[in-house]
Motif scaffolding. Sequence first.
Motif, PDB file in Angstrom:
ATOM      1  N   LYS A 155       0.816  -1.213   0.000  1.00  0.00           N
ATOM      2  CA  LYS A 155       0.000   0.000   0.000  1.00  0.00           C
ATOM      3  C   LYS A 155       0.851   1.266   0.000  1.00  0.00           C
ATOM      4  N   SER A 156       2.099   1.143   0.431  1.00  0.00           N
ATOM      5  CA  SER A 156       2.977   2.311   0.496  1.00  0.00           C
ATOM      6  C   SER A 156       3.842   2.463  -0.751  1.00  0.00           C
ATOM      7  N   ILE A 157       3.684   1.552  -1.733  1.00  0.00           N
ATOM      8  CA  ILE A 157       4.442   1.666  -2.970  1.00  0.00           C
ATOM      9  C   ILE A 157       4.084   2.979  -3.665  1.00  0.00           C
ATOM     10  N   GLY A 158       5.082   3.703  -4.096  1.00  0.00           N
ATOM     11  CA  GLY A 158       4.844   4.980  -4.766  1.00  0.00           C
ATOM     12  C   GLY A 158       5.416   5.005  -6.164  1.00  0.00           C
ATOM     13  N   GLY A 159       4.922   5.916  -6.970  1.00  0.00           N
ATOM     14  CA  GLY A 159       5.387   6.085  -8.336  1.00  0.00           C
ATOM     15  C   GLY A 159       6.330   7.274  -8.449  1.00  0.00           C
ATOM     16  N   PHE A 160       6.239   7.961  -9.573  1.00  0.00           N
ATOM     17  CA  PHE A 160       7.164   9.063  -9.839  1.00  0.00           C
ATOM     18  C   PHE A 160       6.952  10.229  -8.873  1.00  0.00           C
ATOM     19  N   GLY A 161       5.715  10.445  -8.450  1.00  0.00           N
ATOM     20  CA  GLY A 161       5.451  11.512  -7.495  1.00  0.00           C
ATOM     21  C   GLY A 161       6.140  11.273  -6.173  1.00  0.00           C
ATOM     22  N   THR A 162       6.097  10.017  -5.702  1.00  0.00           N
ATOM     23  CA  THR A 162       6.753   9.673  -4.440  1.00  0.00           C
ATOM     24  C   THR A 162       8.256   9.858  -4.544  1.00  0.00           C
ATOM     25  N   ILE A 163       8.846   9.410  -5.662  1.00  0.00           N
ATOM     26  CA  ILE A 163      10.295   9.535  -5.832  1.00  0.00           C
ATOM     27  C   ILE A 163      10.691  10.999  -5.875  1.00  0.00           C
ATOM     28  N   ALA A 164       9.957  11.813  -6.634  1.00  0.00           N
ATOM     29  CA  ALA A 164      10.274  13.240  -6.730  1.00  0.00           C
ATOM     30  C   ALA A 164      10.137  13.927  -5.381  1.00  0.00           C
ATOM     31  N   SER A 165       9.185  13.471  -4.563  1.00  0.00           N
ATOM     32  CA  SER A 165       8.917  14.145  -3.287  1.00  0.00           C
ATOM     33  C   SER A 165      10.044  13.964  -2.278  1.00  0.00           C
ATOM     34  N   ILE A 166      10.904  12.942  -2.448  1.00  0.00           N
ATOM     35  CA  ILE A 166      11.974  12.736  -1.472  1.00  0.00           C
ATOM     36  C   ILE A 166      13.132  13.699  -1.680  1.00  0.00           C
ATOM     37  N   PHE A 167      13.184  14.367  -2.837  1.00  0.00           N
ATOM     38  CA  PHE A 167      14.220  15.367  -3.060  1.00  0.00           C
ATOM     39  C   PHE A 167      13.872  16.637  -2.288  1.00  0.00           C
ATOM     40  N   PRO A 168      14.879  17.363  -1.789  1.00  0.00           N
ATOM     41  CA  PRO A 168      14.590  18.574  -1.009  1.00  0.00           C
ATOM     42  C   PRO A 168      14.006  19.682  -1.879  1.00  0.00           C
ATOM     43  N   GLY A 169      13.300  20.612  -1.222  1.00  0.00           N
ATOM     44  CA  GLY A 169      12.666  21.728  -1.920  1.00  0.00           C
ATOM     45  C   GLY A 169      13.619  22.828  -2.309  1.00  0.00           C
ATOM     46  N   VAL A 170      14.882  22.732  -1.861  1.00  0.00           N
ATOM     47  CA  VAL A 170      15.938  23.649  -2.297  1.00  0.00           C
ATOM     48  C   VAL A 170      17.037  22.804  -2.920  1.00  0.00           C
ATOM     49  N   TRP A 171      17.793  23.420  -3.844  1.00  0.00           N
ATOM     50  CA  TRP A 171      18.813  22.633  -4.534  1.00  0.00           C
ATOM     51  C   TRP A 171      19.975  22.371  -3.589  1.00  0.00           C
ATOM     52  N   ASP A 172      20.210  21.110  -3.301  1.00  0.00           N
ATOM     53  CA  ASP A 172      21.232  20.689  -2.347  1.00  0.00           C
ATOM     54  C   ASP A 172      22.014  19.551  -2.980  1.00  0.00           C
ATOM     55  N   TRP A 173      23.254  19.847  -3.412  1.00  0.00           N
ATOM     56  CA  TRP A 173      24.030  18.830  -4.122  1.00  0.00           C
ATOM     57  C   TRP A 173      24.367  17.646  -3.230  1.00  0.00           C
ATOM     58  N   HIS A 174      24.593  17.885  -1.958  1.00  0.00           N
ATOM     59  CA  HIS A 174      24.884  16.777  -1.044  1.00  0.00           C
ATOM     60  C   HIS A 174      23.714  15.796  -1.010  1.00  0.00           C
ATOM     61  N   ALA A 175      22.510  16.335  -0.790  1.00  0.00           N
ATOM     62  CA  ALA A 175      21.314  15.479  -0.762  1.00  0.00           C
ATOM     63  C   ALA A 175      21.060  14.861  -2.136  1.00  0.00           C
ATOM     64  N   PHE A 176      21.284  15.633  -3.195  1.00  0.00           N
ATOM     65  CA  PHE A 176      21.034  15.138  -4.555  1.00  0.00           C
ATOM     66  C   PHE A 176      21.871  13.890  -4.843  1.00  0.00           C
ATOM     67  N   TRP A 177      23.157  13.955  -4.547  1.00  0.00           N
ATOM     68  CA  TRP A 177      24.019  12.821  -4.883  1.00  0.00           C
ATOM     69  C   TRP A 177      23.747  11.625  -3.984  1.00  0.00           C
ATOM     70  N   ASN A 178      23.445  11.865  -2.700  1.00  0.00           N
ATOM     71  CA  ASN A 178      23.072  10.750  -1.823  1.00  0.00           C
ATOM     72  C   ASN A 178      21.820  10.045  -2.328  1.00  0.00           C
ATOM     73  N   LEU A 179      20.815  10.824  -2.737  1.00  0.00           N
ATOM     74  CA  LEU A 179      19.581  10.236  -3.244  1.00  0.00           C
ATOM     75  C   LEU A 179      19.813   9.541  -4.579  1.00  0.00           C
ATOM     76  N   THR A 180      20.654  10.128  -5.435  1.00  0.00           N
ATOM     77  CA  THR A 180      20.942   9.509  -6.726  1.00  0.00           C
ATOM     78  C   THR A 180      21.638   8.166  -6.536  1.00  0.00           C
ATOM     79  N   ALA A 181      22.549   8.089  -5.576  1.00  0.00           N
ATOM     80  CA  ALA A 181      23.223   6.813  -5.295  1.00  0.00           C
ATOM     81  C   ALA A 181      22.217   5.769  -4.832  1.00  0.00           C
ATOM     82  N   PHE A 182      21.311   6.164  -3.939  1.00  0.00           N
ATOM     83  CA  PHE A 182      20.310   5.216  -3.438  1.00  0.00           C
ATOM     84  C   PHE A 182      19.361   4.793  -4.559  1.00  0.00           C
ATOM     85  N   LEU A 183      18.947   5.736  -5.409  1.00  0.00           N
ATOM     86  CA  LEU A 183      18.077   5.393  -6.537  1.00  0.00           C
ATOM     87  C   LEU A 183      18.788   4.480  -7.526  1.00  0.00           C
ATOM     88  N   SER A 184      20.108   4.621  -7.645  1.00  0.00           N
ATOM     89  CA  SER A 184      20.872   3.737  -8.527  1.00  0.00           C
ATOM     90  C   SER A 184      20.817   2.301  -8.014  1.00  0.00           C
TER      91      SER A 184
END
Length: 447
Positions: free
Chosen positions: A353-382
């Motif tokens: 029931k908690s499976i999410g699509g593209f909206g869920t994935i996009a929502s985990i990124f921060p609302g401000v551009w943060d390269w540290h968070a971006f690369w950590n999330l990109t590694a996990f998504l990889s």
Amino acid sequence: MEILIKVSQFLLSLSILVVLHEMGHFIFAKMFKTRVEKFYMFFNPGFSLFKYKKGETEYGIGWIPLGGYVKISGMIDESMDKEQMALPPEPYEFRSKPAYQRLLIMVGGVLVNFILAFFIYISVLFAWGDAYLPAENVKYGYVCDSLAQSIGLQNGDKILELDHQKQVKYSDILTNILLNNPKTMQVERDGEMIDIAIPQTFVADLLSQSSKGFSMSPVIEPRFPLQPFVIGGFSKESAAKEAGIKKGDQILLVNGKDIEFFDEYLAYLQTLKGQTVVLTVKRDGEVHEISTKLSDEAKLGISLKPYNHFEFAAIEYSFLEAIPAGINKGVDKLQSYLKQFKLIFSSETKGYKSIGGFGTIASIFPGVWDWHAFWNLTAFLSIILAIMNILPIPALDGGHVMFLLYEIITRRKPGDKFMEYAQIGGMIILFGLLIFANANDIMKAFN
């Protein structure tokens, strides 16, 4: 603007992962002299946003950002090119290559995703180090929502151990509850240690709560004192600003009450919705009393100036130190995701029931551009992309690997007609999962 930044980070991350995943297939295909007809980022039914041809390969960008593909000659894939498969095999085609070469071509994308994740984690630790809030440094305890309170937790409790295992990082507490199924937590309350039993239903309740929306209050979060309560800014329609409150003012009292913690301040305002409150304000060394009316949502329309109430731990790494640390982090994330994946199939937790699509994935990124968070999330998504692609479902890399392993073991190659039907069946399964996941997102949007 916040949504645009989240979506932009998601699309950039997805583009990087898709291109490098497909590059893995491409490199092994070229290594074994297998013709690659197309190399596309995103899908291009009908037309392409951009394309050019170099040698035997057409490179392009499609208009549907759901992934990407390489079209390899003589391979039954999502293109379902039956005309080519009806012709006699050519030496440069996928179907003419030995089974071990075809296997390496198929696992190439997944292999690149794993290597990419480890490389990113190594680079992030070398560039930024590892900063975290130790659980023992949450000195004011936690603010607990209704779900946490339902198992016996109270605001101000300090969660120190799970099944008598010390918790090093605050951020790991809920993760360990979800994935490791502890039976008890050891909590410090008013200077005394107490045991709180964790019900078997708690994990299911956590997952159920997470499935109800993209943005929800945390189950537990560090408690911090109200002071120093310095105004950092105002909302567009701020009653406090209209009443004369200025940026930099320090609010000392609300209706003459000296409130100790921020959560208590918010709870007190909830009892005064739509009413007039008197704020005692310190400005340039002088104390003033200013009256203002709360909104129907019990808000003043102000934001706090950032202030760090906690002592964070920080570990810095040399490049050589970052290599094993980054690999270990990648392995930990891989094991963590595999445990999360098991929850989907549990009848007790109903994790599907908690499976999410593209909206869920996009929502985990921060609302401000943060390269540290971006690369950590990109590694996990990889890592997620690698695991999802290696699942033994026809139409995924793992489906092709499954049939190739069958061929290697039995020395019998599945027939082309069987592979066509398997590909169609796999695509139906994938589209069904895609629809289900994004339907969950739509439900979250309306919750």
